[in-house]
Design a protein around this motif. Structure first.
Motif, PDB file in Angstrom:
ATOM      1  N   THR A 117      16.679  56.626  11.256  1.00 12.17           N
ATOM      2  CA  THR A 117      16.634  58.024  10.830  1.00 12.17           C
ATOM      3  C   THR A 117      16.799  58.110   9.316  1.00 12.17           C
ATOM      4  OG1 THR A 117      17.612  58.703  12.915  1.00 12.17           O
ATOM      5  CG2 THR A 117      17.712  60.286  11.121  1.00 12.17           C
ATOM      6  N   PRO A 118      15.904  58.840   8.636  1.00 15.89           N
ATOM      7  CA  PRO A 118      16.043  58.978   7.177  1.00 15.89           C
ATOM      8  C   PRO A 118      17.350  59.692   6.822  1.00 15.89           C
ATOM      9  CG  PRO A 118      13.924  59.830   7.937  1.00 15.89           C
ATOM     10  CD  PRO A 118      14.731  59.522   9.152  1.00 15.89           C
ATOM     11  N   PRO A 119      17.975  59.336   5.697  1.00  9.90           N
ATOM     12  CA  PRO A 119      19.252  59.944   5.320  1.00  9.90           C
ATOM     13  C   PRO A 119      19.159  61.451   5.068  1.00  9.90           C
ATOM     14  CG  PRO A 119      18.564  58.304   3.690  1.00  9.90           C
ATOM     15  CD  PRO A 119      17.545  58.312   4.769  1.00  9.90           C
ATOM     16  N   ASP A 120      17.971  61.965   4.726  1.00  4.31           N
ATOM     17  CA  ASP A 120      17.817  63.392   4.451  1.00  4.31           C
ATOM     18  C   ASP A 120      17.289  64.178   5.665  1.00  4.31           C
ATOM     19  OD1 ASP A 120      15.339  62.188   4.410  1.00  4.31           O
ATOM     20  OD2 ASP A 120      14.563  63.434   2.789  1.00  4.31           O
ATOM     21  N   ALA A 121      17.281  63.549   6.846  1.00  7.33           N
ATOM     22  CA  ALA A 121      16.807  64.227   8.057  1.00  7.33           C
ATOM     23  C   ALA A 121      17.770  65.361   8.418  1.00  7.33           C
ATOM     24  CB  ALA A 121      16.708  63.246   9.213  1.00  7.33           C
ATOM     25  N   PRO A 122      17.247  66.493   8.961  1.00  2.78           N
ATOM     26  CA  PRO A 122      18.138  67.590   9.358  1.00  2.78           C
ATOM     27  C   PRO A 122      19.058  67.146  10.495  1.00  2.78           C
ATOM     28  CG  PRO A 122      15.885  68.017  10.064  1.00  2.78           C
ATOM     29  CD  PRO A 122      15.851  66.787   9.223  1.00  2.78           C
ATOM     30  N   LEU A 123      20.274  67.695  10.516  1.00  2.00           N
ATOM     31  CA  LEU A 123      21.220  67.358  11.569  1.00  2.00           C
ATOM     32  C   LEU A 123      20.745  67.896  12.909  1.00  2.00           C
ATOM     33  CD1 LEU A 123      24.578  68.102   9.728  1.00  2.00           C
ATOM     34  CD2 LEU A 123      23.504  65.885  10.130  1.00  2.00           C
ATOM     35  N   ARG A 124      21.064  67.179  13.962  1.00  2.00           N
ATOM     36  CA  ARG A 124      20.696  67.603  15.311  1.00  2.00           C
ATOM     37  C   ARG A 124      21.754  68.564  15.833  1.00  2.00           C
ATOM     38  NH1 ARG A 124      21.835  66.066  20.547  1.00  2.00           N
ATOM     39  NH2 ARG A 124      20.111  66.257  21.997  1.00  2.00           N
ATOM     40  N   GLU A 125      21.311  69.596  16.531  1.00  5.68           N
ATOM     41  CA  GLU A 125      22.215  70.534  17.181  1.00  5.68           C
ATOM     42  C   GLU A 125      21.871  70.574  18.660  1.00  5.68           C
ATOM     43  OE1 GLU A 125      22.336  74.370  15.358  1.00  5.68           O
ATOM     44  OE2 GLU A 125      22.108  73.531  13.364  1.00  5.68           O
TER      45      GLU A 125
END
Length: 52
Positions: A32-40
């Motif tokens: 996962t890229p470090p700037d990927a949006p957080l999962r909810e």
């Protein structure tokens, strides 16, 4: 998954011959890229009763 997608996991069915339990889990994906949006996520449990 995107915000407009969902996963439905059927965890139990009292009817004979139907899948009764479904294993599921979560994990960290190292790709996962470090700037990927957080999962909810949200969990909702529902009981459904019906006559055939």
């Amino acid at each position: 998954m995107t915000p407009d997608e969902f996963v439905l996991i059927k965890c139990f069915d009292s009817k004979e011959g139907v899948a009764a339990f479904v294993p599921h889990t979560g994990f960290e994906d190292p790709s996962t890229p470090p700037d990927a949006p957080l999962r909810e996520s949200i969990e909702l449990r529902t009981l459904v009763f019906y006559d055939e």
